[in-house]
Motif scaffolding. Structure first.
Motif, PDB file in Angstrom:
ATOM      1  N   VAL A 149       9.492  30.881 -26.652  1.00 17.52           N
ATOM      2  CA  VAL A 149      10.947  30.910 -26.629  1.00 17.52           C
ATOM      3  C   VAL A 149      11.411  31.911 -25.582  1.00 17.52           C
ATOM      4  CG1 VAL A 149      11.103  32.653 -28.472  1.00 17.52           C
ATOM      5  CG2 VAL A 149      13.040  31.141 -28.025  1.00 17.52           C
ATOM      6  N   ARG A 150      12.405  31.515 -24.805  1.00 18.24           N
ATOM      7  CA  ARG A 150      13.007  32.402 -23.809  1.00 18.24           C
ATOM      8  C   ARG A 150      14.274  33.010 -24.388  1.00 18.24           C
ATOM      9  NH1 ARG A 150      15.779  30.740 -17.968  1.00 18.24           N
ATOM     10  NH2 ARG A 150      15.986  32.893 -17.168  1.00 18.24           N
ATOM     11  N   VAL A 151      14.442  34.304 -24.150  1.00 18.97           N
ATOM     12  CA  VAL A 151      15.623  35.032 -24.603  1.00 18.97           C
ATOM     13  C   VAL A 151      16.326  35.619 -23.387  1.00 18.97           C
ATOM     14  CG1 VAL A 151      16.489  36.953 -25.994  1.00 18.97           C
ATOM     15  CG2 VAL A 151      14.517  35.623 -26.789  1.00 18.97           C
ATOM     16  N   THR A 152      17.610  35.320 -23.236  1.00 18.75           N
ATOM     17  CA  THR A 152      18.417  35.994 -22.219  1.00 18.75           C
ATOM     18  C   THR A 152      19.618  36.625 -22.898  1.00 18.75           C
ATOM     19  OG1 THR A 152      19.666  33.984 -21.683  1.00 18.75           O
ATOM     20  CG2 THR A 152      17.719  34.460 -20.344  1.00 18.75           C
ATOM     21  N   LYS A 153      19.984  37.799 -22.412  1.00 18.77           N
ATOM     22  CA  LYS A 153      21.163  38.507 -22.903  1.00 18.77           C
ATOM     23  C   LYS A 153      21.966  38.965 -21.688  1.00 18.77           C
ATOM     24  CE  LYS A 153      18.746  40.224 -27.019  1.00 18.77           C
ATOM     25  NZ  LYS A 153      18.436  41.410 -27.871  1.00 18.77           N
ATOM     26  N   SER A 154      23.257  38.696 -21.719  1.00 17.49           N
ATOM     27  CA  SER A 154      24.137  39.103 -20.624  1.00 17.49           C
ATOM     28  C   SER A 154      25.477  39.524 -21.201  1.00 17.49           C
ATOM     29  CB  SER A 154      24.315  37.955 -19.625  1.00 17.49           C
ATOM     30  OG  SER A 154      24.859  36.815 -20.265  1.00 17.49           O
ATOM     31  N   LEU A 155      26.277  40.159 -20.372  1.00 16.22           N
ATOM     32  CA  LEU A 155      27.575  40.621 -20.834  1.00 16.22           C
ATOM     33  C   LEU A 155      28.606  39.508 -20.714  1.00 16.22           C
ATOM     34  CD1 LEU A 155      27.654  44.243 -19.385  1.00 16.22           C
ATOM     35  CD2 LEU A 155      27.036  43.476 -21.676  1.00 16.22           C
ATOM     36  N   SER A 156      29.436  39.400 -21.726  1.00 16.46           N
ATOM     37  CA  SER A 156      30.457  38.367 -21.750  1.00 16.46           C
ATOM     38  C   SER A 156      31.357  38.480 -20.521  1.00 16.46           C
ATOM     39  CB  SER A 156      31.296  38.497 -23.028  1.00 16.46           C
ATOM     40  OG  SER A 156      32.254  37.478 -23.105  1.00 16.46           O
ATOM     41  N   GLY A 157      31.601  37.356 -19.877  1.00 13.40           N
ATOM     42  CA  GLY A 157      32.438  37.346 -18.688  1.00 13.40           C
ATOM     43  C   GLY A 157      31.682  37.526 -17.395  1.00 13.40           C
ATOM     44  N   GLU A 158      30.411  37.938 -17.480  1.00 11.14           N
ATOM     45  CA  GLU A 158      29.585  38.100 -16.287  1.00 11.14           C
ATOM     46  C   GLU A 158      28.866  36.776 -15.992  1.00 11.14           C
ATOM     47  OE1 GLU A 158      29.259  40.744 -14.389  1.00 11.14           O
ATOM     48  OE2 GLU A 158      30.109  42.367 -15.579  1.00 11.14           O
ATOM     49  N   SER A 159      28.786  36.428 -14.726  1.00 13.54           N
ATOM     50  CA  SER A 159      28.051  35.225 -14.348  1.00 13.54           C
ATOM     51  C   SER A 159      26.822  35.625 -13.527  1.00 13.54           C
ATOM     52  CB  SER A 159      28.936  34.269 -13.543  1.00 13.54           C
ATOM     53  OG  SER A 159      29.355  34.884 -12.342  1.00 13.54           O
ATOM     54  N   PHE A 160      25.741  34.884 -13.687  1.00 15.86           N
ATOM     55  CA  PHE A 160      24.533  35.165 -12.920  1.00 15.86           C
ATOM     56  C   PHE A 160      23.713  33.898 -12.804  1.00 15.86           C
ATOM     57  CE2 PHE A 160      23.301  35.726 -17.322  1.00 15.86           C
ATOM     58  CZ  PHE A 160      22.045  35.153 -17.383  1.00 15.86           C
ATOM     59  N   TYR A 183      27.993  29.739 -33.050  1.00 14.89           N
ATOM     60  CA  TYR A 183      27.017  29.469 -32.010  1.00 14.89           C
ATOM     61  C   TYR A 183      27.198  28.052 -31.515  1.00 14.89           C
ATOM     62  CZ  TYR A 183      24.431  26.876 -35.566  1.00 14.89           C
ATOM     63  OH  TYR A 183      24.071  25.981 -36.534  1.00 14.89           O
ATOM     64  N   VAL A 184      26.654  27.814 -30.336  1.00 13.33           N
ATOM     65  CA  VAL A 184      26.631  26.474 -29.760  1.00 13.33           C
ATOM     66  C   VAL A 184      25.181  26.032 -29.686  1.00 13.33           C
ATOM     67  CG1 VAL A 184      27.133  25.067 -27.737  1.00 13.33           C
ATOM     68  CG2 VAL A 184      28.732  26.873 -28.431  1.00 13.33           C
ATOM     69  N   LYS A 185      24.889  24.882 -30.230  1.00 16.24           N
ATOM     70  CA  LYS A 185      23.535  24.350 -30.137  1.00 16.24           C
ATOM     71  C   LYS A 185      23.380  23.644 -28.800  1.00 16.24           C
ATOM     72  CE  LYS A 185      20.011  21.639 -32.557  1.00 16.24           C
ATOM     73  NZ  LYS A 185      19.691  20.782 -33.738  1.00 16.24           N
ATOM     74  N   THR A 186      22.302  23.951 -28.086  1.00 17.65           N
ATOM     75  CA  THR A 186      22.014  23.317 -26.800  1.00 17.65           C
ATOM     76  C   THR A 186      20.805  22.401 -26.957  1.00 17.65           C
ATOM     77  OG1 THR A 186      20.526  25.080 -26.066  1.00 17.65           O
ATOM     78  CG2 THR A 186      22.888  25.377 -25.629  1.00 17.65           C
ATOM     79  N   LEU A 219      18.947  31.559 -26.673  1.00 15.91           N
ATOM     80  CA  LEU A 219      17.545  31.342 -27.033  1.00 15.91           C
ATOM     81  C   LEU A 219      17.194  29.901 -26.705  1.00 15.91           C
ATOM     82  CD1 LEU A 219      18.650  33.627 -29.123  1.00 15.91           C
ATOM     83  CD2 LEU A 219      16.489  33.209 -30.263  1.00 15.91           C
ATOM     84  N   ASN A 220      16.092  29.716 -25.979  1.00 15.16           N
ATOM     85  CA  ASN A 220      15.673  28.385 -25.566  1.00 15.16           C
ATOM     86  C   ASN A 220      14.186  28.206 -25.804  1.00 15.16           C
ATOM     87  OD1 ASN A 220      18.166  27.201 -24.088  1.00 15.16           O
ATOM     88  ND2 ASN A 220      17.980  29.271 -23.245  1.00 15.16           N
ATOM     89  N   PHE A 221      13.829  27.177 -26.566  1.00 17.94           N
ATOM     90  CA  PHE A 221      12.416  26.841 -26.749  1.00 17.94           C
ATOM     91  C   PHE A 221      11.890  26.168 -25.483  1.00 17.94           C
ATOM     92  CE2 PHE A 221      13.393  27.030 -31.353  1.00 17.94           C
ATOM     93  CZ  PHE A 221      12.327  27.822 -31.765  1.00 17.94           C
ATOM     94  N   TYR A 222      10.792  26.712 -24.939  1.00 18.94           N
ATOM     95  CA  TYR A 222      10.092  26.062 -23.829  1.00 18.94           C
ATOM     96  C   TYR A 222       8.978  25.176 -24.363  1.00 18.94           C
ATOM     97  CZ  TYR A 222      12.401  28.173 -19.821  1.00 18.94           C
ATOM     98  OH  TYR A 222      13.318  28.487 -18.845  1.00 18.94           O
ATOM     99  N   THR A 223       8.339  25.625 -25.419  1.00 19.80           N
ATOM    100  CA  THR A 223       7.418  24.820 -26.215  1.00 19.80           C
ATOM    101  C   THR A 223       7.685  25.211 -27.661  1.00 19.80           C
ATOM    102  OG1 THR A 223       5.607  26.438 -26.299  1.00 19.80           O
ATOM    103  CG2 THR A 223       5.670  24.976 -24.385  1.00 19.80           C
ATOM    104  N   ALA A 224       6.946  24.616 -28.556  1.00 19.42           N
ATOM    105  CA  ALA A 224       7.148  24.948 -29.968  1.00 19.42           C
ATOM    106  C   ALA A 224       6.777  26.384 -30.284  1.00 19.42           C
ATOM    107  CB  ALA A 224       6.346  23.995 -30.848  1.00 19.42           C
ATOM    108  N   ASP A 225       5.995  27.037 -29.388  1.00 19.23           N
ATOM    109  CA  ASP A 225       5.615  28.427 -29.642  1.00 19.23           C
ATOM    110  C   ASP A 225       5.940  29.364 -28.480  1.00 19.23           C
ATOM    111  OD1 ASP A 225       3.719  27.256 -28.057  1.00 19.23           O
ATOM    112  OD2 ASP A 225       2.056  27.512 -29.459  1.00 19.23           O
TER     113      ASP A 225
END
Length: 820
Positions: A49-60, A23-26, A41-47
C-alpha cells in the motif's frame, strides 16, 4: 536542514481531537482530509500500500524515480467504525485514526505489524533553491524487541539497525536506501531522495527528509524476509541475470599503467594455472586530468585499444573499464554538456589537474559532474561511451564515483540545478539515474551481451539495472573486513542482491611499506588479512581483488607450495568449483526473487540467537559461511582511513621489520549453527545438530563452512576460466538427514535469450526416508545444450573422504531414479 528565522517557521502538525472527516473511495484506495492534511492510501498489490500525505490546498506532481510498478486491480473493502476508517485487502488491513491521522498496519489475522506515531506527520516550510516547499518527517512505533534490517551499505558493523541515527547522503563507503524491513515480515520504503535522517530511539522510528512536497512511503507485507525482498523488487524492479563469466575471479589494481601491463597480468595467471575470468582497467587510460573520463585512450601507454581488448579476449578473459560521472574540461563531453547547462558546479574528484595528494589548487582540474537526471545528458553520455569504448568490445563498465564524489561540501552546492529540480531534491538518487542511463542505452543497443556494471553507489531500485555495488574505498583493516559482512547482508535485505568489496581493502594504510612495488605483499600482517578477505570474497556475488599502495596479484604473495600463495589459490579454485551452484543461484535471484548473501534471520527467523548475528550468513540456500574475521597468526593493525586521507600515501608507510610467522599452525574459530536443521562440515562431512555453538579447527587455508542437511550441491570441474569446460561430468553431493531438492539451471551463459525462455532446468529431489535421488525430466533447451551427460553422485558421510563416489548416472534428459 537550513536554519530559518524562528518567527517565520510554521510547523503544521496533525492535531488531536479532530472530528471525523468523510472519505472518497478511489479505484485503488481512499482519499480523506483530516484537519489540514490530505491522506491518500492506494493498494498497489494486496500486500503493498502506498501512503501519501500533503497539505490541503497544495498541489504537487510526484513521479517516483525508484518505483516502476503500476497499481494492480486489487479487491478491497472500506468501512468506518467510530473514529477509524478501515481498508482491507485479502492480505492486509490498514486503519486510519481520523482524530490523529495516524495509520496502523495489521495482518489479515488482525495482528499489529506497524503503527504510525500519533500526530507525527510534520511539514516545515523550506526554501529549496528558490522553490517554496517543505521538509517532511514521519515517525513510527516498533515493538521493543523488534529487529529491523536494511538502509543500505552501512559501515557500522551492526546487523539489526535499531537504536541509532543515520544521516543519509550518499558517499564513498556508505550507500543509502531509505528502506528497512522487520523480523515481523514487513518492509517500509520512504520514497524521498533528498538528504534524510533515519532515527530509531525510545521515542520512535523516524524518517526526516530535507525536501519533500509530500510525505510518500510504501508499506509492504511479505510474511518473511524473502517475501519482503520479493515485494520490494516487485515495486522497484526485478534483477536481470549477469553472464556466467562475471562469477569467476577478477583481478584489479589502482592502476595498470599500460596495455602491456594489463594483458601481462592475465598472461601470468594463465602461466601459473590460477583461474581468472576478468581484468579491470582503472582510470587515466584517457590521459591527464583535464581529459578526465574522456572515454577514449589518449594515454601513450595504450597505443592500440582494439589490440588491447582483443589480446585480453584471446586469453579467454573479459575486461571492464573505469568510467566516471564527471568530465574534464578538455573532453568533448564536457564542452557539449556545458553548452547545454547540464553540468553541476561543486568540488569533485580530482580537484587538481596535477597528479598527487594533496591536490594543488593552483592548478584546478575543472572537472565537473554531469546531470544524469536529464534524458538528453544520458544520451550524450552513452554516445561517447558507445563510440569510444563499447565499439571496441569491452565487456562491462566500472562506474566509479556514482555517489558522486562531493568534496569540500558547501550548503549552496545543493542548489545546483538539475533536470528534476535542485540537486538537493534528488541527491540520493544520483547513482540510480547515472547507472540506469547506461543500462537502458546498452539494452537498446544490443541483446547479445548482458549488461554488467560494477559501481560504487546504489539506491532503491538500482537492482533492475544490471549492476553490482561495491562498498567503496575501504581501509585495509580487520575492523573494515568485519564490517563488510553486515554491510552486504543489510544491502541485500533492501532488495539488491549484488554486493562486493575491494578484497584486502583499498587503502593499505599502515600495512604499506613501499609504494606500489609489491614488497608490501610480503608483509605477513597484510598477508593474513588479505587471505581471510579473499576467503570471504569467495562467498560474495562478485569475487574481486583490488586496491592501491601495493600489488595484489597472487604471484606477489610467494609461489606454489608456500602457505599464503596456496591459500589464495585454494580460495580462487573453490570459487570455480562452486560455479554451477552460484549460477543456479543467480537464476533463482532473477526468477524467484532469491538472494546470494542471506542473513541467518532469513532462513532461521524462529532462532532469536541469529536476529542480530553479524559474522555468519548463508550463501544461497545451502552453504553456511563463517568467515575468519580476526587475526589468528599476527597482531591486528587498526587502520582508520577515508577516501581523502587515504590518498596521503607517504604518511601511511610503516618502518618496522616483518615478523616471523608460522602459517602452518592449526587454529580454531567459534561457530554458531542455527537450530532447526542438521549441519555438515564442508571439509570433513562431520555432522552436527543445529542450535549449538561449536569450535572448528581452521588453518590459513580453510574457514568454517557448513552445508545444511537436505542440500543437493553441484560441484563443477577444475578450470582456468568459467566456460573452459562443459558441465558434462558434474559431481552431485547429497547431504542426508532431510528431504531436499535442487533445480539445476543452464543457458547460453550470456545474452538475454533467457528472457524468452531459452534455457533448461533439471530437477533433483532427495527422499531421505527411502534414500532415493530422483533426477527429473529436463525442461527447456537452448543452442549448445548438452543432450548427454554424466552425474557423479556422492553421498556425504563422515566415514568417507569428501568427494568419494557412490554412483555414476548417465543422463539424457529423461527421469532417472537412483537408490543409494
Amino acid at each position: 536542514m537550513k536554519v530559518i528565522n524562528s518567527m517565520l517557521i510554521l510547523v503544521l502538525l496533525i492535531g488531536i481531537g479532530c472530528t471525523p472527516q468523510s472519505y472518497v473511495k478511489t479505484e485503488t484506495g481512499i482519499k480523506t482530509t483530516i484537519d489540514s492534511m490530505v491522506v491518500e492510501l492506494n493498494f498497489y498489490t494486496a500486500d503493498i500500500v502506498r501512503v501519501t500525505k500533503s497539505l490541503s490546498g497544495e498541489s504537487f506532481e510526484k513521479k517516483s524515480l525508484s518505483v516502476v510498478k503500476e497499481p494492480e486491480n486489487v479487491p478491497f473493502k472500506v468501512k468506518e467504525s467510530g473514529i477509524h476508517i478501515l481498508l482491507e485487502s485479502e492480505l492486509l488491513m490498514v486503519q486510519i485514526d481520523t482524530q490523529t491521522g495516524g495509520i496502523s498496519y495489521l495482518g489479515s489475522n488482525g495482528d499489529t505489524l506497524l503503527l504510525e506515531k500519533a500526530a507525527s506527520a510534520t511539514f516545515t516550510p523550506f526554501n529549496d533553491a528558490g522553490n517554496e516547499t517543505y521538509s517532511v518527517k514521519q515517525s513510527f512505533i516498533l515493538a521493543p524487541d523488534e529487529a529491523i534490517y536494511g538502509l543500505g551499505i552501512l559501515q557500522n558493523g551492526m546487523m539489526s539497525q535499531r537504536n541509532q541515527q543515520v544521516h543519509m547522503v550518499q558517499n564513498n563507503t556508505w550507500d543509502f536506501s531509505t528502506f528497512f524491513q522487520s523480523v515481523k515480515g514487513y518492509g517500509l520504503f520512504w520514497d524521498n531522495y533528498s538528504p534524510t535522517d533515519f532515527t530509531d530511539d525510545e521515542s520512535g522510528t523516524e524518517f526526516a527528509s530535507e525536501v519533500g512536497d509530500c510525505i510518500d512511503y510504501y508499506f509492504m507485507y511479505g510474511g518473511n524476509a524473502d517475501g519482503v525482498v520479493a515485494e520490494m523488487r516487485n515495486l522497484t524492479g526485478k534483477v536481470p541475470m549477469f553472464p556466467l563469466w562475471t562469477y569467476g575471479f577478477w583481478q584489479s589494481r589502482e592502476r595498470y599503467k599500460t596495455q602491456e601491463e594489463t594483458v601481462g597480468v592475465v598472461k601470468k595467471y594463465r602461466e601459473l594455472g590460477v583461474p581468472l575470468d576478468g581484468i579491470i582497467q582503472d582510470w587515466q587510460y584517457w590521459g591527464d586530468n583535464y581529459h578526465w573520463n574522456g572515454m577514449s585512450f589518449k594515454n601513450p601507454g595504450f597505443p592500440d585499444p582494439q589490440k588491447f581488448v582483443d589480446d585480453v579476449h584471446n586469453l579467454n578473459a573479459h575486461m571492464i573499464i573505469s568510467i566516471w560521472s564527471s568530465f574534464g574540461p578538455k573532453t568533448p563531453q564536457y564542452k557539449i554538456l556545458k553548452d547545454k547547462d547540464m553540468l553541476m558546479d561543486f568540488q569533485t574528484w580530482p580537484q587538481s589537474g596535477k597528479e598527487g595528494w594533496p591536490p594543488d589548487m593552483n592548478y584546478p582540474s575543472g572537472v565537473q559532474v554531469y546531470d544524469p537526471y536529464n534524458p538528453e545528458a544520458r544520451d550524450i553520455y552513452w554516445k561517447y561511451l558507445s563510440e569510444g569504448l563499447f565499439s571496441l568490445g569491452i565487456d562491462g563498465w566500472w562506474m566509479d564515483s556514482t555517489e558522486p564524489d562531493h568534496m569540500d561540501i558547501k550548503p549552496e552546492d545543493f542548489d545546483n540545478k538539475t533536470y528534476l529540480g535542485s540537486f538537493r531534491k534528488v541527491r540520493n538518487a544520483f547513482p540510480l539515474a547515472t547507472v540506469g542511463g547506461v543500462y537502458d542505452h546498452q539494452r537498446k543497443a544490443s541483446s547479445d551481451k548482458r549488461v554488467f556494471i560494477l559501481t560504487r553507489s546504489g539506491f532503491a531500485g538500482q537492482q533492475r539495472y544490471g549492476c553490482n555495488v561495491w562498498s567503496g574505498d575501504l581501509g585495509s583493516s580487520w575492523d573494515a573486513l568485519r564490517n563488510q559482512v553486515p554491510a552486504g547482508l543489510n544491502f541485500t535485505l533492501t532488495g539488491n542482491p549484488n554486493f562486493n568489496t575491494d578484497i584486502g581493502g583499498f587503502f593499505a594504510g599502515a600495512y604499506n611499506k613501499s609504494w606500489n612495488d609489491g614488497t608490501a605483499s610480503k608483509n605477513p600482517l597484510f598477508q593474513e588479512l588479505y587471505v581471510r578477505w579473499m576467503q570471504y570474497g569467495v562467498f560474495t556475488p562478485m569475487m574481486r581483488s583490488h586496491g592501491t599502495e601495493m600489488k595484489r596479484e597472487i604471484y606477489y604473495f610467494g609461489k606454489q607450495g608456500e602457505p599464503i600463495y596456496d591459500a589464495i589459490a585454494s580460495a580462487i579454485n573453490l570459487r570455480y568449483l562452486l560455479l554451477p551452484y552460484i549460477y543456479t543461484t543467480s537464476w533463482n535471484v532473477t526468477n524467484a526473487n532469491n538472494s546470494f548473501m542471506r542473513a541467518l534471520v532469513m532462513d532461521f527467523p524462529s532462532d532469536k540467537k541469529v536476529w542480530d548475528m553479524n559474522n555468519e550468513y548463508m550463501f544461497g540456500q545451502s552453504l553456511l559461511v563463517a568467515p575468519v574475521l580476526s587475526a589468528h597468526y599476527t597482531p591486528e593493525k587498526m587502520v582508520k582511513v577515508d577516501e581523502a586521507t587515504g590518498w596521503n600515501k607517504g604518511g601511511a608507510r610503516t618502518k618496522e621489520g616483518y615478523p616471523v610467522v608460522d602459517f602452518t599452525k592449526t587454529k580454531s574459530s567459534t561457530v554458531y549453527l542455527p537450530k532447526g536443521t542438521t549441519w555438515y562440515d564442508f571439509w570433513t562431512n562431520e555432522k552436527f545438530d543445529g542450535g549449538q555453538e561449536i569450535s572448528k579447527e581452521t588453518t590459513i587455508n580453510t574457514i568454517p563452512l557448513y552445508v545444511k542437511a537436505g542440500s543437493i550441491l553441484p560441484i563443477g570441474p577444475k578450470v582456468q576460466y568459467a566456460t573452459e569446460t562443459n558441465w558434462d561430468n558434474l559431481e552431485i553431493r547429497i547431504y542426508t538427514d532431510a528431504d531436499g531438492e535442487f533445480t539445476f539451471y543452464e543457458d547460453e551463459n550470456d545474452n538475454y535469450n533467457y528472457e524468452k525462455g531459452v534455457y533448461s532446468t533439471i530437477p533433483f529431489e532427495w527422499n531421505d526416508a527411502e534414500k532415493t535421488l530422483t533426477i527429473g525430466e529436463r525442461k527447456g533447451d537452448f543452442p549448445g545444450m548438452l543432450t548427454e551427460r554424466t552425474f557423479n553422485i556422492v553421498l556425504a558421510s563422515k566415514d568417507k573422504n569428501v568427494g568419494t563416489l557412490n554412483k555414476v548416472v548417465h543422463y539424457s534428459g529423461e527421469e532417472v531414479v537412483v537408490k543409494l
